[in-house]
Design a protein around this motif. Structure first.
Motif, PDB file in Angstrom:
ATOM      1  N   ALA A   1      27.312  27.851  26.123  1.00 30.03           N
ATOM      2  CA  ALA A   1      28.478  27.569  26.973  1.00 30.03           C
ATOM      3  C   ALA A   1      28.792  28.736  27.901  1.00 30.03           C
ATOM      4  CB  ALA A   1      29.687  27.253  26.095  1.00 30.03           C
ATOM      5  N   ASP A   2      28.552  29.984  27.447  1.00 24.06           N
ATOM      6  CA  ASP A   2      28.807  31.145  28.303  1.00 24.06           C
ATOM      7  C   ASP A   2      27.874  31.154  29.504  1.00 24.06           C
ATOM      8  OD1 ASP A   2      30.816  31.994  26.645  1.00 24.06           O
ATOM      9  OD2 ASP A   2      29.587  33.469  25.575  1.00 24.06           O
ATOM     10  N   VAL A   3      26.621  30.772  29.285  1.00 26.18           N
ATOM     11  CA  VAL A   3      25.664  30.721  30.400  1.00 26.18           C
ATOM     12  C   VAL A   3      26.053  29.614  31.364  1.00 26.18           C
ATOM     13  CG1 VAL A   3      23.237  30.403  31.039  1.00 26.18           C
ATOM     14  CG2 VAL A   3      23.823  31.647  28.939  1.00 26.18           C
ATOM     15  N   ALA A   4      26.474  28.474  30.821  1.00 27.11           N
ATOM     16  CA  ALA A   4      26.899  27.362  31.684  1.00 27.11           C
ATOM     17  C   ALA A   4      28.117  27.753  32.508  1.00 27.11           C
ATOM     18  CB  ALA A   4      27.193  26.134  30.827  1.00 27.11           C
ATOM     19  N   ALA A   5      29.070  28.468  31.886  1.00 24.75           N
ATOM     20  CA  ALA A   5      30.280  28.885  32.618  1.00 24.75           C
ATOM     21  C   ALA A   5      29.943  29.884  33.721  1.00 24.75           C
ATOM     22  CB  ALA A   5      31.286  29.492  31.644  1.00 24.75           C
ATOM     23  N   ALA A   6      29.023  30.799  33.446  1.00 16.76           N
ATOM     24  CA  ALA A   6      28.611  31.773  34.462  1.00 16.76           C
ATOM     25  C   ALA A   6      27.930  31.084  35.631  1.00 16.76           C
ATOM     26  CB  ALA A   6      27.687  32.813  33.828  1.00 16.76           C
ATOM     27  N   ARG A   7      27.194  30.022  35.375  1.00 12.55           N
ATOM     28  CA  ARG A   7      26.546  29.275  36.471  1.00 12.55           C
ATOM     29  C   ARG A   7      27.583  28.645  37.377  1.00 12.55           C
ATOM     30  NH1 ARG A   7      22.878  24.931  33.810  1.00 12.55           N
ATOM     31  NH2 ARG A   7      22.616  24.356  36.001  1.00 12.55           N
ATOM     32  N   LEU A   8      28.646  28.112  36.786  1.00  8.16           N
ATOM     33  CA  LEU A   8      29.678  27.438  37.594  1.00  8.16           C
ATOM     34  C   LEU A   8      30.489  28.431  38.421  1.00  8.16           C
ATOM     35  CD1 LEU A   8      30.999  24.852  34.959  1.00  8.16           C
ATOM     36  CD2 LEU A   8      29.514  24.405  36.922  1.00  8.16           C
ATOM     37  N   ALA A   9      30.475  29.706  38.000  1.00  4.42           N
ATOM     38  CA  ALA A   9      31.309  30.701  38.679  1.00  4.42           C
ATOM     39  C   ALA A   9      30.615  31.366  39.851  1.00  4.42           C
ATOM     40  CB  ALA A   9      31.749  31.760  37.664  1.00  4.42           C
ATOM     41  N   GLN A  10      29.397  30.914  40.203  1.00  2.81           N
ATOM     42  CA  GLN A  10      28.667  31.549  41.303  1.00  2.81           C
ATOM     43  C   GLN A  10      28.014  30.483  42.172  1.00  2.81           C
ATOM     44  OE1 GLN A  10      25.893  34.028  39.067  1.00  2.81           O
ATOM     45  NE2 GLN A  10      24.311  32.463  39.185  1.00  2.81           N
ATOM     46  N   PRO A  11      27.663  30.826  43.385  1.00  2.00           N
ATOM     47  CA  PRO A  11      27.115  29.820  44.318  1.00  2.00           C
ATOM     48  C   PRO A  11      25.790  29.213  43.854  1.00  2.00           C
ATOM     49  CG  PRO A  11      27.722  31.843  45.474  1.00  2.00           C
ATOM     50  CD  PRO A  11      27.840  32.123  44.023  1.00  2.00           C
ATOM     51  N   THR A  12      24.897  30.029  43.260  1.00  2.00           N
ATOM     52  CA  THR A  12      23.598  29.518  42.805  1.00  2.00           C
ATOM     53  C   THR A  12      23.602  29.390  41.290  1.00  2.00           C
ATOM     54  OG1 THR A  12      22.724  31.771  42.699  1.00  2.00           O
ATOM     55  CG2 THR A  12      22.395  30.559  44.758  1.00  2.00           C
ATOM     56  N   GLU A  13      22.806  28.456  40.786  1.00  3.00           N
ATOM     57  CA  GLU A  13      22.819  28.188  39.337  1.00  3.00           C
ATOM     58  C   GLU A  13      22.243  29.345  38.533  1.00  3.00           C
ATOM     59  OE1 GLU A  13      20.961  24.500  38.428  1.00  3.00           O
ATOM     60  OE2 GLU A  13      22.681  23.308  39.106  1.00  3.00           O
ATOM     61  N   LEU A  14      21.041  29.826  38.883  1.00  2.00           N
ATOM     62  CA  LEU A  14      20.371  30.902  38.141  1.00  2.00           C
ATOM     63  C   LEU A  14      19.792  31.894  39.143  1.00  2.00           C
ATOM     64  CD1 LEU A  14      18.453  28.900  35.348  1.00  2.00           C
ATOM     65  CD2 LEU A  14      20.458  30.351  35.017  1.00  2.00           C
ATOM     66  N   PRO A  15      19.574  33.161  38.742  1.00  2.00           N
ATOM     67  CA  PRO A  15      19.927  33.703  37.426  1.00  2.00           C
ATOM     68  C   PRO A  15      21.408  34.021  37.312  1.00  2.00           C
ATOM     69  CG  PRO A  15      18.988  35.413  38.786  1.00  2.00           C
ATOM     70  CD  PRO A  15      18.910  34.156  39.600  1.00  2.00           C
TER      71      PRO A  15
END
Length: 423
Positions: free
Chosen positions: A70-84
């Motif tokens: 869930a932490d990785v998913a939340a970090a993805r939503l908080a930035q313009p690109t999904e990964l990294p």
């Protein structure tokens, strides 16, 4: 003129003979308690029950980073690109140490075998991560999306507490020893070793080293059977008393049998199970106990004897070396294992492809000496005579060919490896 009486009776199917033998093979009384380190090949006399679970707690199966999906998913939503995405590294957990509960929004550097910290639900392997410098333990850049449970070995997934890890009657292998050790067993209760008396009969036999080849008398042959029979018995965990070559005399045969019966569980002889004037096994065993003479419907290895002398079992094998070798492997070996309480005594047959022709069907079940060729099929030794021991040394197993069956190249056949018959 009246026809001669066959003292052996009709040909007995191999499976029927084996069933009759195993019905006589009650497990021997007494057990040994030995170090687990020394128990390879022995038969367990009692169940091994685990007092713990293995692994004792969730642990990492790879080097990498423990985190919350869930932490990785939340970090993805908080930035313009999904990964990294990046997470701070809050702790380092090596095998043999215990970590702290995982801080929200962080990752833990973790190594193979280390306990997964509470709160983490996945491990991402280090190949999918990039370590970055920074305050404290730095940060980790994540290049792949983790899945719940990824690279985590769950507590008890190998062994559950109070489960039977190895059952009584199991013949221990190196893997079995490791399994017993993994639940903390440094000693094991095993069946005692069968005590076997081994001798050969035949005035034509000479032991290697006793007479140089150039000085061998006419008709004499070197005794080969006792060498491979002793080795096979030792591989089965027996203690072996080698009684040598018994002269072809009734009194000598009876004395050898009587002496052997007092201190052994099994008496095994090679040769002398015919009914000729110089074959004294039959009358000697009958005088001291009881004897059944069988003609087994197998080739090679037709004559076979089973009986008892006092408290000891008696088995008489044919004298031809390949016959002796195969009757031991297919009849004596299962019997000796059952004396130790082993549950699995039958060798495994696997399908294989014949790269040879066998156009001559026999009324007996045949055991053809073969080996694997470079193409992955089976090639046949050219001389299948029961006296040609070269075939057994050359081959890596036998084809178990049913009675009346011919074989053409490309046919599927039943292959039994010598590694099955000699272990």
């Amino acid at each position: 003129m009246r026809p001669a009486i066959n003292p052996f009776g009709p040909l007995k199917p191999l499976d029927e003979a084996l069933a009759e033998l195993l019905a006589q093979a009650r497990p021997l009384p007494g057990t040994d308690r030995i170090a687990t380190m020394d128990a390879d090949g022995r038969v367990l006399a009692q169940d091994c029950i685990s007092a713990l679970q293995v692994p004792p707690q969730d642990n990492s199966s790879m080097d990498g980073y423990a985190l919350r999906c869930a932490d990785v998913a939340a970090a993805r939503l908080a930035q313009p690109t999904e990964l990294p995405v990046e997470l701070p590294v809050s702790q380092r957990i090596a095998a043999g140490s215990a970590g702290e509960p995982l801080q929200p929004g962080s990752a833990a550097r973790i190594f193979t075998g280390a306990p997964v910290p509470a709160g983490a639900d996945a491990v991402l392997i280090q190949e999918d991560c990039e370590a970055l410098a920074g305050a404290g333990l730095g940060r980790v850049r994540i290049h792949a999306m983790p899945r719940p449970g990824q690279w985590i070995r769950s507590a008890g997934e190998d062994i559950r507490r109070a489960s039977v890890v190895l059952a009584a009657g199991t013949r221990l292998s190196p893997a079995g020893l490791g399994l017993a050790a993994s639940i903390g067993l440094h000693q094991l209760e095993v069946a005692r070793r069968p005590r076997v008396a081994l001798f050969s009969t035949g005035d034509e036999l000479v032991m290697p080293g006793a007479v140089p080849p150039a000085q061998m008398r006419p008709g004499a042959i070197y005794n080969s059977n006792r060498f491979f029979l002793r080795a096979m018995l030792l591989r089965l965990g027996c203690t072996v008393s080698d009684l040598g070559i018994v002269p072809d005399r009734r009194d000598a045969t009876m004395q050898a049998l009587q002496d052997a019966s007092a201190a052994h569980d099994l008496i095994l002889s090679s040769g002398g199970v015919s009914v000729g004037e110089e074959d004294h096994i039959k009358p000697a065993v009958e005088a001291l106990g009881r004897l059944d003479l069988w003609q087994i419907a197998m080739k090679p290895g037709k004559p076979f004897a089973y009986g008892q002398v006092g408290p000891a079992h008696f088995m008489g094998l044919p004298g031809n070396p390949v016959s002796s070798f195969l009757t031991f492997a297919l009849l004596v070996r299962p019997f000796v294992l059952r004396l130790q309480g082993a549950l699995a005594v039958a060798p495994r047959a696997l399908p294989a492809t014949a790269h040879f022709a066998w156009p001559r069907a026999d009324k007996r079940r045949e055991f053809l000496r073969v080996r694997h060729d470079p193409a992955g099929g089976l090639e046949l030794f050219g001389n299948q005579s029961s006296g040609v021991l070269t075939s057994a040394a050359w081959g890596d197993g036998v084809v178990d060919n049913p009675a009346g069956q011919t074989i053409a190249p490309g046919d599927s056949v039943a292959f039994i490896a010598f590694s099955e018959l000699l272990s």
